[in-house]
Design a protein around this motif. Sequence first.
Motif, PDB file in Angstrom:
ATOM      1  N   CYS A  37       5.066  -1.898  -7.430  1.00  0.00           N
ATOM      2  CA  CYS A  37       4.017  -1.850  -6.536  1.00  0.00           C
ATOM      3  C   CYS A  37       4.407  -2.056  -5.245  1.00  0.00           C
ATOM      4  N   LYS A  39       2.916  -3.634  -2.842  1.00  0.00           N
ATOM      5  CA  LYS A  39       2.460  -4.743  -2.348  1.00  0.00           C
ATOM      6  C   LYS A  39       2.801  -5.884  -3.033  1.00  0.00           C
ATOM      7  N   CYS A  40       2.790  -6.009  -4.124  1.00  0.00           N
ATOM      8  CA  CYS A  40       3.222  -7.475  -4.993  1.00  0.00           C
ATOM      9  C   CYS A  40       4.385  -7.138  -5.964  1.00  0.00           C
ATOM     10  N   CYS A  58      -0.191  -1.419  -7.888  1.00  0.00           N
ATOM     11  CA  CYS A  58      -0.291  -1.561  -9.246  1.00  0.00           C
ATOM     12  C   CYS A  58      -1.922  -1.372  -9.674  1.00  0.00           C
ATOM     13  N   CYS A  62      -4.321  -4.139  -4.745  1.00  0.00           N
ATOM     14  CA  CYS A  62      -3.215  -4.294  -3.879  1.00  0.00           C
ATOM     15  C   CYS A  62      -3.235  -2.696  -3.102  1.00  0.00           C
TER      16      CYS A  62
HETATM   17 ZN   LIG Z   1       0.523  -4.934  -6.643  1.00  0.00          ZN
END
Ligand SMILES: [Zn+2]
Length: 66
Positions: A37, A39-40, A58, A62
């Motif tokens: 992902c 973002k995270c 994900c 996100c």
């Molecule tokens: Zn994520």
Amino acid sequence: MQWLIVIVLIMGVYYFFIRKSPRKETPKKQEEIMIECEKCGIYVSNKEAIIQDGKYYCSKECCKGK
Ligand SMILES: [Zn+2]
């Protein structure tokens, strides 16, 4: 001649079921790939990943969240 009708009937049913049953083998293309992902950093399968602007996320959270 009744047995002939029975055989034809059985053949018909047999054919019907063979034609109906999906004999497609799962193509290798649909293998799951784990994607990180953007973002995270959680890894999700390509089936679950959300693609936005060419990047993988994900979840929708996100994908939207900044
Ligand atoms: Zn994520």
